[in-house]
Design a protein around this motif. Structure first.
Motif, mmCIF file in Angstrom:
data_model
loop_
_atom_site.group_PDB
_atom_site.id
_atom_site.type_symbol
_atom_site.label_atom_id
_atom_site.label_comp_id
_atom_site.label_asym_id
_atom_site.label_seq_id
_atom_site.Cartn_x
_atom_site.Cartn_y
_atom_site.Cartn_z
ATOM 1 N N GLN A 357 0.863 -1.185 0.000
ATOM 2 C CA GLN A 357 0.000 0.000 0.000
ATOM 3 C C GLN A 357 0.900 1.236 0.000
ATOM 4 O O GLN A 357 1.614 1.476 0.970
ATOM 5 C CB GLN A 357 -0.911 -0.006 1.247
ATOM 6 N N ALA A 358 0.854 2.002 -1.060
ATOM 7 C CA ALA A 358 1.745 3.170 -1.184
ATOM 8 C C ALA A 358 1.343 4.249 -0.177
ATOM 9 O O ALA A 358 0.163 4.373 0.166
ATOM 10 C CB ALA A 358 1.666 3.728 -2.597
ATOM 11 N N PRO A 359 2.335 5.028 0.293
ATOM 12 C CA PRO A 359 2.020 6.133 1.206
ATOM 13 C C PRO A 359 0.951 7.027 0.580
ATOM 14 O O PRO A 359 1.008 7.323 -0.610
ATOM 15 C CB PRO A 359 3.347 6.886 1.323
ATOM 16 N N GLY A 360 -0.016 7.426 1.390
ATOM 17 C CA GLY A 360 -1.059 8.334 0.901
ATOM 18 C C GLY A 360 -2.252 7.635 0.276
ATOM 19 O O GLY A 360 -3.283 8.253 0.048
ATOM 20 N N SER A 361 -2.138 6.329 -0.015
ATOM 21 C CA SER A 361 -3.278 5.626 -0.637
ATOM 22 C C SER A 361 -4.316 5.317 0.440
ATOM 23 O O SER A 361 -3.978 5.191 1.622
ATOM 24 C CB SER A 361 -2.803 4.341 -1.305
ATOM 25 N N PRO A 362 -5.612 5.178 0.052
ATOM 26 C CA PRO A 362 -6.626 4.798 1.038
ATOM 27 C C PRO A 362 -6.248 3.486 1.744
ATOM 28 O O PRO A 362 -6.440 3.343 2.946
ATOM 29 C CB PRO A 362 -7.890 4.621 0.190
ATOM 30 N N GLY A 363 -5.682 2.554 0.978
ATOM 31 C CA GLY A 363 -5.287 1.267 1.557
ATOM 32 C C GLY A 363 -4.272 1.444 2.672
ATOM 33 O O GLY A 363 -4.328 0.765 3.694
ATOM 34 N N ARG A 364 -3.324 2.346 2.479
ATOM 35 C CA ARG A 364 -2.301 2.585 3.502
ATOM 36 C C ARG A 364 -2.932 3.140 4.773
ATOM 37 O O ARG A 364 -2.588 2.757 5.885
ATOM 38 C CB ARG A 364 -1.253 3.553 2.950
ATOM 39 N N ARG A 365 -3.896 4.057 4.613
ATOM 40 C CA ARG A 365 -4.575 4.644 5.779
ATOM 41 C C ARG A 365 -5.318 3.559 6.564
ATOM 42 O O ARG A 365 -5.256 3.519 7.782
ATOM 43 C CB ARG A 365 -5.576 5.723 5.325
ATOM 44 N N MET A 366 -5.985 2.686 5.837
ATOM 45 C CA MET A 366 -6.757 1.634 6.512
ATOM 46 C C MET A 366 -5.825 0.647 7.195
ATOM 47 O O MET A 366 -6.073 0.215 8.309
ATOM 48 C CB MET A 366 -7.667 0.922 5.509
ATOM 49 N N LYS A 367 -4.725 0.328 6.505
ATOM 50 C CA LYS A 367 -3.731 -0.582 7.069
ATOM 51 C C LYS A 367 -3.174 -0.019 8.377
ATOM 52 O O LYS A 367 -2.881 -0.742 9.316
ATOM 53 C CB LYS A 367 -2.616 -0.763 6.034
ATOM 54 N N GLU A 368 -3.023 1.306 8.414
ATOM 55 C CA GLU A 368 -2.452 1.949 9.600
ATOM 56 C C GLU A 368 -3.497 2.241 10.672
ATOM 57 O O GLU A 368 -3.214 2.937 11.649
ATOM 58 C CB GLU A 368 -1.691 3.216 9.185
ATOM 59 N N GLY A 369 -4.729 1.757 10.485
ATOM 60 C CA GLY A 369 -5.716 1.809 11.563
ATOM 61 C C GLY A 369 -6.589 3.050 11.590
ATOM 62 O O GLY A 369 -7.169 3.371 12.639
ATOM 63 N N ALA A 370 -6.708 3.774 10.495
ATOM 64 C CA ALA A 370 -7.560 4.967 10.469
ATOM 65 C C ALA A 370 -9.018 4.600 10.781
ATOM 66 O O ALA A 370 -9.458 3.490 10.480
ATOM 67 C CB ALA A 370 -7.477 5.624 9.093
#
Ligand SMILES: [Zn+2]
Length: 461
Positions: A357-370
């Protein structure tokens, strides 16, 4: 010869390298940058070299971040030949045709002119010539290439370039997470004077293969018990086929209850056809045997492929538990977005993340617990369980990359190994380890740098 870094330096995506000999010029890859914080001017602006004078383009593999700007290159005046393996040709055509609409939407949203149109894709395809693994071919005056399997996706290759003075430069493209259930292991590159290697997971380890399969099965079991919808955002190439392959194995071994599985991605529906076509030639031997024994290895009775929009929308009427596999892989577009907006606010749902999941992608945000994520312009509450499964990447991890570097250093010892195609921290980490543990000279290249590579010396110019 000279090597210019025009993409994929300090970044995972946007692969683009220019190689010049005294008389000829060639490119390796012509990819597009992906993710939310893309450099718009680098994608939409002119290429930083004279396109018309480039003699050839050689592709490492069909992922969009390695092929996505080819039609723009042709639109801007490139008339040379484009070389790639036969499976890459089929996959690239599918990927590029699919990207026309996605990129058109992106350009409209940014208020920019179209990057390219269907006719530019046609023009690009008129320039293609296939080149199989292990065949030497002069592609530009004084530059001949030789492709080796990298085990990353079907047809993926590293490119060895030999100049007429005998200097050898090699670029890995993406290196696979070997052993893969489908593809043969990557081949070492033992003969380079200078090597450009990928470093996406240069600073991270994948869990062992057996563990990742057990974790996927247990995660799916828990998700099925929750009773809701299970969303798997997946890249259409390789990841989707791997998921279907493992699901098919779980179901036939009765390790999971039979629930409906929807493959809701027009692109991913066509990819297995290409995998079935080339699998018997390019898969690893065990998988080729399995295909001969069982026929399709990506099918099972309750898999439904929803090609048309109405078929796709009808998925909502099917009660849970059910699995929806759809693109895009970083939740940055495609049909998965609609399903995420619909099901993420539902606590009985599960989102399973299986890729980079690239930085800034929705997937990255979800992966990081948003707790919320912006999808298709709207803020969506995340009440669903988000499961992050490591190890399903098609990329080699930290230790595998070190093994690759070690194999490259074993005989000829490249004067330099450039760590590219990674986030800066991963590139630096890998370079440091190559230096500390293998005694190699490793350099983290910057965008726009040009290096002179000759047999006995490599220097920045
Ligand atoms: Zn790739």
């Amino acid at each position: 010869m000279q090597l210019g870094f025009y993409g994929g330096a300090g970044k995972v995506t946007g692969s683009n390298f220019l190689i010049e000999s005294e008389h000829g010029k060639m490119l390796v890859d012509c990819g597009i940058e992906q993710g939310a914080d893309i450099a718009v001017e680098e994608i939409y602006g002119p290429f930083p070299y004279e396109v018309k004078t480039v003699d050839a383009l050689v592709l490492t593999h069909a992922h969009l971040d390695h092929v996505g700007r080819i039609p723009k290159l042709v639109r801007d005046g490139f008339r040379g030949k484009i070389y790639m393996t036969p499976p890459t040709k089929d996959l690239a055509e599918l990927i590029l045709r699919d990207s026309v609409n996605i990129l058109a939407n992106d350009a409209t949203r940014r208020g920019l002119p179209l990057l390219y149109e269907e006719k530019d894709v046609d023009a690009a395809f008129a320039l293609i010539e296939t080149l199989d693994y292990h065949t030497e071919k002069e592609v530009a005056p004084g530059l001949s290439v030789y492709l080796r399997n990298t085990g990353h996706i079907l047809g993926s290759a590293s490119v060895r370039i030999m100049g007429d003075d005998g200097t050898v430069l090699a670029l890995t493209g993406d290196i696979g997470n070997s052993p893969s259930p489908l593809l043969p292991d990557w081949e070492p590159v033992p003969d380079a004077d200078a090597l450009v290697m990928e470093s996406v997971y240069g600073d991270r380890l994948h869990p062992p293969q057996a563990e990742r399969i057990a974790t996927l099965r247990d995660t799916l079991k828990r998700a099925i018990e929750r009773g809701g919808t299970i969303l798997i955002p997946a890249f259409s190439l390789e990841r989707t086929q791997l998921m279907l392959y493992e699901l098919s194995n779980f179901f036939s071994a009765k390790e999971l209850p039979e629930i409906p599985v929807f493959l809701d991605s027009p692109l991913a529906i066509h990819v297995p056809e290409i995998y079935e076509k080339w699998g018997p030639t390019y898969f690893k031997n065990e998988t080729e045997d399995e295909m001969k024994r069982e026929g399709s290895i990506f099918e099972f009775p309750f898999l439904k492929k929803t090609l048309s929009r109405p078929e796709s929308l009808a998925i909502e009427k099917v009660p849970g538990p059910k699995i929806i596999i759809a693109g895009a892989g970083m939740s940055h577009g495609g049909r998965i977005g609609g399903w995420e907006a619909r099901y993420l606010p539902d606590p009985s749902s599960t989102l399973i993340i299986v890729g980079y999941q690239a930085p800034g992608s929705p997937g990255r945000r979800m992966k990081e617990g948003a707790s919320t994520v912006r999808i298709n312009g709207a803020e969506v509450q995340i009440k669903a369980t988000v499961e992050n499964l490591e190890g399903w990447s098609a990329h080699a991890d930290r230790d595998q990359l070190m093994q690759f570097a070690e194999a490259a250093l074993e005989k000829k010892r490249p004067k330099v190994i450039f760590t590219a195609l990674g986030e800066p921290s991963a590139e630096r980490f890998l370079a440091q380890r190559i230096h500390d543990y293998l005694g190699g000279n490793a350099v983290v290249p910057e965008f726009g740098e040009t290096w002179e590579v000759i047999k006995d010396s490599v220097k920045k110019i």
